[in-house]
Design a protein around this motif. Structure first.
Motif, short mmCIF file in Angstrom:
data_model
loop_
_atom_site.label_atom_id
_atom_site.label_comp_id
_atom_site.label_asym_id
_atom_site.label_seq_id
_atom_site.Cartn_x
_atom_site.Cartn_y
_atom_site.Cartn_z
N UNK A 1 -74.01 42.69 6.15
CA UNK A 1 -73.92 41.81 5.04
C UNK A 1 -72.82 42.18 4.03
N UNK A 2 -71.81 41.40 3.88
CA UNK A 2 -70.56 41.61 2.83
C UNK A 2 -70.81 41.79 1.48
N UNK A 3 -70.10 42.70 0.97
CA UNK A 3 -69.92 42.89 -0.53
C UNK A 3 -68.68 42.46 -0.99
N UNK A 4 -68.71 41.39 -2.07
CA UNK A 4 -67.27 40.81 -2.37
C UNK A 4 -66.96 41.60 -3.64
N UNK A 5 -65.80 42.42 -3.59
CA UNK A 5 -65.35 43.17 -4.69
C UNK A 5 -64.73 42.52 -5.90
N UNK A 6 -65.37 42.88 -7.20
CA UNK A 6 -64.94 42.09 -8.37
C UNK A 6 -63.94 43.27 -9.32
N UNK A 7 -63.99 42.82 -10.30
CA UNK A 7 -62.85 43.71 -11.43
C UNK A 7 -62.88 45.01 -11.48
#
Length: 284
Positions: free
Chosen positions: A236-242
């Motif tokens: 399950x992917x993790x969407x990278x943020x700031x």
């Protein structure tokens, strides 16, 4: 500041260009909403403001201030007077500005004419929660300095905003899409994905179909960027943020187009989104 709510931090546009020394960009998670708050109060777009997560924030200035609240829509009061988001607010010394709970989205921004004048670290006043750089997470009772008002006056007193989160986000496949089966690459851009409760300024874990690897060997750590969809072994992917780490050891199947990340940063647990494949040459 009277109440920080679940999470409040000082943010500006971050520390871009320092990844080579191991420092991430950080900065406001929803840059569009953040810069709008500064435009409304007549600041330069990179002046520091306050990022408020979910709401529940209140403050009382010791001098008359011009403020604006943008981003995730929250009810706003100045003392007992109801005010609106995306508009110029005049708050007198001793009055209290309160932000209620966001009705959608996650992150609201409080812009203050003159900006929040905490000391800069490596050229930025942003709190990087991954690297523990910049000012501490705000707590109840903290006193924040406000800088000198700019010489220019605000040019607008109200703004119309997109008001959307999640939805359809464009992605550019790769750099490691060839590490996944054809079925998984197709599932990424055809199946719905749900934001889970495992999310913060670093990233959001997504729920959906399990993305199967075509290559099972270990990957040496590689550079990460905001918007990267990194897939750990569970699929399950993790969407990278700031506040993402600058490197990671799991393959990145695709990267969300930079212009779409503001909407991703405002997703709440349970929000649904779709990914749409695009190419660099199609971006204008």
């Amino acid at each position: 500041m009277l109440h920080a709510g679940p999470l409040a931090t000082v943010q500006d546009l971050g520390r871009p260009g320092l990844a080579k020394i191991g420092v991430g960009a950080s900065g406001a998670a929803d840059r569009g909403a953040f810069t709008l708050a500064n435009r409304l109060v007549g600041n330069p777009e990179d002046a520091a403001g306050i990022e408020v997560t979910v709401g529940g924030f209140s403050a009382s200035p010791t001098e008359d201030l011009v403020m604006a609240v943008t981003g995730a829509p929250v009810p706003v009061w100045v003392d007992e007077r109801r005010e609106g988001c995306n508009a110029v607010l005049r708050v007198r010394a001793g009055q209290t500005i309160r932000l209620g709970v966001a009705s959608s989205g996650v992150r609201s921004y409080l812009g203050v004419r003159g900006g929040i004048a905490v000391p800069a670290v490596l050229g930025s006043r942003s709190t990087d929660m991954m690297a523990h750089l910049g000012p501490a997470v705000l707590e109840d009772g903290v006193r924040l300095p406000v800088g000198a008002a700019p010489t220019t006056c605000p040019t607008v007193d109200q703004a119309v905003t997109r008001g959307a989160t999640g939805g359809r986000l464009r992605v550019i496949m790769g750099p490691r899409d060839d590490w996944f089966t054809a079925e998984s690459r197709r599932a990424l851009v055809t199946e719905p994905w749900t934001a889970t409760a495992v999310g913060d300024r670093i990233g959001i874990r997504l729920d959906g179909p399990v993305l199967q690897r075509a290559v099972s060997r270990e990957l040496s750590s590689e550079g990460l960027v905001r918007g990267a969809l990194q897939v750990p072994p569970r699929g399950h992917p993790t969407l990278m943020l700031s506040d993402h780490p600058v490197t990671g050891g799991y393959p990145v199947i695709a990267v969300v187009v930079d212009a779409d990340i503001d909407r991703a940063a405002n997703m709440r647990p349970g929000d649904t989104l779709f990914f749409e494949e695009t190419r660099k040459q199609d971006l204008t």
